[in-house]
Design a protein around this motif. Structure first.
Motif, PDB file in Angstrom:
ATOM      1  N   ALA A  64      58.426  13.018 -34.348  1.00 22.58           N
ATOM      2  CA  ALA A  64      59.024  11.726 -34.587  1.00 22.58           C
ATOM      3  C   ALA A  64      60.682  11.889 -34.603  1.00 22.58           C
ATOM      4  O   ALA A  64      61.568  11.273 -34.074  1.00 22.58           O
ATOM      5  CB  ALA A  64      58.341  10.806 -35.405  1.00 22.58           C
TER       6      ALA A  64
ATOM      7  N   SER B 100      54.520  10.800 -31.672  1.00 18.71           N
ATOM      8  CA  SER B 100      53.919  11.521 -32.850  1.00 18.71           C
ATOM      9  C   SER B 100      52.408  11.592 -32.935  1.00 18.71           C
ATOM     10  O   SER B 100      52.033  12.597 -33.681  1.00 18.71           O
ATOM     11  CB  SER B 100      54.521  10.762 -33.974  1.00 18.71           C
ATOM     12  OG  SER B 100      54.119  10.940 -35.202  1.00 18.71           O
TER      13      SER B 100
ATOM     14  N   THR C 231      55.602   6.386 -32.066  1.00 17.62           N
ATOM     15  CA  THR C 231      54.407   6.077 -32.482  1.00 17.62           C
ATOM     16  C   THR C 231      53.403   7.227 -31.457  1.00 17.62           C
ATOM     17  O   THR C 231      52.633   7.871 -32.051  1.00 17.62           O
ATOM     18  CB  THR C 231      53.898   5.026 -32.790  1.00 17.62           C
ATOM     19  OG1 THR C 231      54.792   4.336 -33.451  1.00 17.62           O
ATOM     20  CG2 THR C 231      52.633   4.844 -33.496  1.00 17.62           C
TER      21      THR C 231
ATOM     22  N   LEU D  44      56.912   5.885 -40.049  1.00 19.93           N
ATOM     23  CA  LEU D  44      55.968   7.159 -39.933  1.00 19.93           C
ATOM     24  C   LEU D  44      56.199   8.072 -41.125  1.00 19.93           C
ATOM     25  O   LEU D  44      55.108   8.779 -41.418  1.00 19.93           O
ATOM     26  CB  LEU D  44      56.167   7.696 -38.691  1.00 19.93           C
ATOM     27  CG  LEU D  44      55.707   6.837 -37.511  1.00 19.93           C
ATOM     28  CD1 LEU D  44      56.151   7.512 -36.021  1.00 19.93           C
ATOM     29  CD2 LEU D  44      54.108   6.853 -37.526  1.00 19.93           C
TER      30      LEU D  44
ATOM     31  N   THR E  12      60.640   2.822 -36.743  1.00 19.21           N
ATOM     32  CA  THR E  12      59.460   3.705 -36.706  1.00 19.21           C
ATOM     33  C   THR E  12      59.341   5.120 -37.417  1.00 19.21           C
ATOM     34  O   THR E  12      58.386   5.210 -38.153  1.00 19.21           O
ATOM     35  CB  THR E  12      59.113   3.605 -34.969  1.00 19.21           C
ATOM     36  OG1 THR E  12      59.214   2.447 -34.456  1.00 19.21           O
ATOM     37  CG2 THR E  12      57.657   4.448 -34.953  1.00 19.21           C
TER      38      THR E  12
END
Length: 782
Positions: free
Chosen positions: A302, A267, A264, A322, A318
């Motif tokens: 990501a 990204s 996260t 995302l 994640t």
């Protein structure tokens, strides 16, 4: 839909608990359950509830049979027993980042072609190469492989088989989840040929290896190189055991991997940079709005990071979250965070039905769910420091029951350690490590290492605080504790929040099972080719031998015995017996002594032996004639004699400690590695003491032991051979096994039975439990 997804995941989990795969003919029940969709959704309450229950049952069954279908496909890729231990020539590609070990390498291999006529080999296997033999001599024909290379290799394979014990990681499950259907070694004297230096379909693995090599070169000899490699490319193999123990004690192991926080962060950083730059160009914004361009850049960043890091479950979770958020932002829609989490959960399980067997799966999704529950739908804006502390408290409280179930311990300093480590690792160390993967960026790697060293310095002070350690709680206790944690995390002002503490108490105050006075429990631990036996009475515990050492950082003590003892609630040992100086009997002693308090050590090793450093005050020689009584259970040392210690040239096996443990309900004879000569001595000098209900076969069933007269004198009802699967010694020997069978003794082998638990109680028959039978899973070999 969220309940349906949870039911589907529950069905997948139920399948992983099965001893056998179901008959797929039952899949035709799915249409019957699905017919509930035809019931009116707006009708009498009983019909609405029936409709909802049937549809949940449908999703549960769908998940169950979905996982069963893929499990059957994977089981079909199995090495035939006829080709175990046989040289086979194969062509394939190195399909993973090779892990450097003390004596060679370990890597995954995609088999493209089998050259040996009639041979059948699974398509994905794990191989090891050796550059040195057991004595440490260099092997002249050894090879070194690199990711993405195509080789022709001569290999010797076996089915995936691991030691099976309660409270210990099931490596067979790990191999099965990674689709590793055979293990093997590259034969040093076989034909080996490099066919293609680089197969570009494996470009990601090639890139990961190049980055790992760069880290090793720039940070040569530095202690935290392994941590930086784990943060950048997901390679945790170079992190020493001592460091892992520190991170576990402080509760930050989730950071020493590619966690969702790292993905996260990276990204979000890319989103901010692209958005800031893109909006300054009118031409670019006319072509594509800055927000969409930033969303696309963040999503692709990501994806790239997760692929580079090995595609672990926390990172997958994640990534999918995302990407769902990115699609919503791109389309201008919104979706509740819990729905995003549920869809990410579904995607992970659809792609990998075996993800539910990984601890990281439950810790990762559990942490996010706890944060959403504890911080969502709250009125007002809290101060950032208070919000940060509330988040730490929520995650620690919610995951404590899960950690107790999985590991039997919880770090008491986890909130404080994470408050320090999360910003440092996520916002400074990880970006610098990634920047240092690029050429000419050595300064970034050195900076990341210096920051990691400072972080570890602080963690070492925190690690001195005690951990919460206890026996492993039952599943119902964990579920009740989870309900209590949820209740405690309700908003302030909610009535009777204190009930959450009450519900958590059964999991936090587990009383380990203990034998009654006069009762004897004997657990023959599955340590492979070696020996370790736990003997328990009402208030005492003795461990006879500690199994083998695998390499300088891994042994039976830290891999098997420490977690097993912790899970059983054995917090200290009243006595440790190290029978003689052989690696397969004392290899785990050093790490065990570091992790479990030991009151007394009985051994035939000399007091100056390196294993016994610092234990002189607790040291006692094994001497025939010594005896003691614990809780109405008698312990007798039958061998070796005091005079044998003066014989300098005496073979270690001939000085093995032999102990008989007797109770009102039965007895066990622990013989270590005595041989025929020692058996004759016992027959001549202690024949009346040899009879026992349970015998641990001398020297693992070697031909040098188990003479007919000795077997007749002991007359065991059960004989256990502690041996490793497909061991190179051929133990137990067929003629030795036949001798015990002729003596009407029941037989068990640790490689086939796993841990064998035997209980002796007055006026009751001997109770025997075999772990592989009791907890059988469908992926275990026969």
């Amino acid at each position: 839909m969220r309940l349906n997804i949870l039911a589907f995941v529950a069905g997948v989990l139920c399948l992983q608990w099965q001893a056998r795969l179901p008959d797929m003919a039952w899949v035709w029940a799915l249409p019957l359950l699905a017919s509930a969709w035809g019931l009116p959704s707006k009708s009498l309450p009983i019909i609405r509830w029936a409709r909802r229950g049937l549809l949940l049952a449908f999703w549960l069954a769908l998940g169950f049979f979905y996982a069963a279908f893929f499990a059957q496909q994977r089981l079909s890729q199995q090495l035939p027993t006829a080709w175990e231990g046989v040289d086979v020539s194969v062509v394939g590609v190195v399909a993973s980042l090779p892990v450097t070990a003390e004596r060679g390498q370990r890597f995954e291999f995609d088999v493209e072609k089998v050259l040996t006529a009639g041979a059948s080999v699974p398509s994905h296997i794990q191989l090891s190469t050796y550059t040195r033999d057991f004595a440490g001599h260099i092997l002249p024909n050894a090879i070194t492989v690199h990711a993405g290379q195509r080789w022709q290799l001569t290999v010797r394979l076996r089915r995936p088989h691991a030691n099976q014990n309660p409270h210990v990681m099931d490596m067979e499950a790990v191999w099965f989840a990674r689709d590793i259907r055979a293990l093997g070694t590259v034969r040093e004297r076989g034909l080996h040929e490099l066919i293609t230096p680089q197969v570009w379909q494996y470009a990601i693995d090639i890139t990961r290896e190049r980055i790992a090599t760069r880290f090793d070169t720039v940070l040569a000899g530095e202690p935290y190189t392994g941590v930086l490699k784990a943060l950048a490319i997901g390679d945790q193999s170079a992190i020493p055991v001592a460091q892992w123990q520190l991170y576990q004690r402080t509760g930050i192991t989730h950071l020493i991997s590619i966690s969702g926080l790292h993905v996260t962060m990276l990204s979000g950083l890319m989103f901010a940079l692209v958005y800031a730059g893109w909006r300054r160009s009118s031409r670019l914004t006319l072509w594509l709005p800055a927000r969409r361009a930033a969303v696309l850049a963040g999503a692709l960043t990501a994806l790239g990071y997760v692929l580079l890091a090995g595609f672990g479950v926390p990172a997958q979770r994640t990534l999918y979250m995302l990407w769902v958020v990115a699609l919503l932002l791109w389309s201008g829609r919104t979706l509740a965070p819990t729905r995003i989490l549920a869809w990410a959960l579904l995607v992970v399980v659809l792609i990998d039905p075996w993800a539910v067997m990984a601890a990281g799966f439950w810790l990762s999704f559990g942490a996010v769910a706890a944060l959403l529950f504890a911080t969502g739908a709250r009125v007002g804006d809290a101060h950032w420091l208070r919000a940060w502390w509330q988040a730490q408290w929520a995650v620690t409280l919610a995951l404590a029951p899960v950690l107790l179930l999985l590991f039997g311990q919880v770090s008491t300093v986890s909130p404080l350690a994470n408050a320090l480590a999360i910003p440092l690792v996520s916002f400074l160390i990880t970006p610098l490590a990634l920047l240092g993967s690029l050429p000419q960026m050595d300064w970034a790697l050195h900076g990341a290492h210096s920051l990691m060293a400072a972080c570890v310095w602080c963690l070492q002070y925190m690690a001195n605080l005690p951990m919460w350690t206890q026996a492993q709680p039952a599943v119902w206790q964990v579920l009740l504790a989870l309900a209590g944690a949820v209740w405690l995390l309700l908003p302030r002002g909610f009535p009777a929040r204190w009930l959450g503490v009450v519900w958590m108490l059964p999991a936090l105050l587990v009383a380990p099972a203990q034998p009654q006075p006069g009762v004897l429990w004997v657990d023959v631990v599955d340590v492979g080719q070696g020996l370790s036996v736990l003997v328990r009475t009402a208030h005492h515990a003795l461990l006879f031998d500690t199994g083998p050492q695998y390499n300088s950082t891994a042994d039976t003590g830290n891999r098997i015995l420490a977690p097993y003892l912790r899970g059983e609630g054995v917090t200290k040992l009243d006595a440790l017996v190290l029978s003689h100086d052989d690696n397969d009997h004392t290899g785990g002693a050093v790490s065990l002594l570091q992790s479990v308090p030991v009151a007394r050590i009985y051994t035939s090793l000399p007091v100056h032996h390196s294993i016994l450093a610092g234990t002189a005050a607790r040291f006692s020689q094994c001497r025939a004639g010594d005896a003691w009584l614990w809780d109405d259970v008698r312990f007798q040392v039958l061998y070796p004699t005091l005079a044998s210690y003066a014989e300098v040239d005496r073979k270690d096996n001939h000085r093995s400690c032999v102990i008989k443990v007797s109770s009102a309900g039965g007895s066990v004879l622990l013989t270590a590695d005595i041989e025929a000569e020692d058996e004759r001595y016992l027959l001549a000098n202690a024949a009346s003491e040899l009879a026992a209900n349970l015998l641990i076969a001398p020297h693992h069933g070697s031909r040098t032991s188990s003479t007919p007269d000795f077997i007749a004198a002991v007359a065991p009802k059960l004989t256990i051979f502690t041996v490793g699967y497909q061991n190179r010694f051929g133990h137990p020997r067929g003629d030795v096994v036949a001798r015990y069978a002729q003596a009407d003794s029941a037989l068990a082998r640790s490689d086939r039975a796993g841990l064998v638990a035997v209980k002796f109680a007055p006026k009751q028959q001997m109770q025997v439990t075999y772990w592989r039978q009791q907890q059988r899973r469908y992926w275990w070999g026969d």
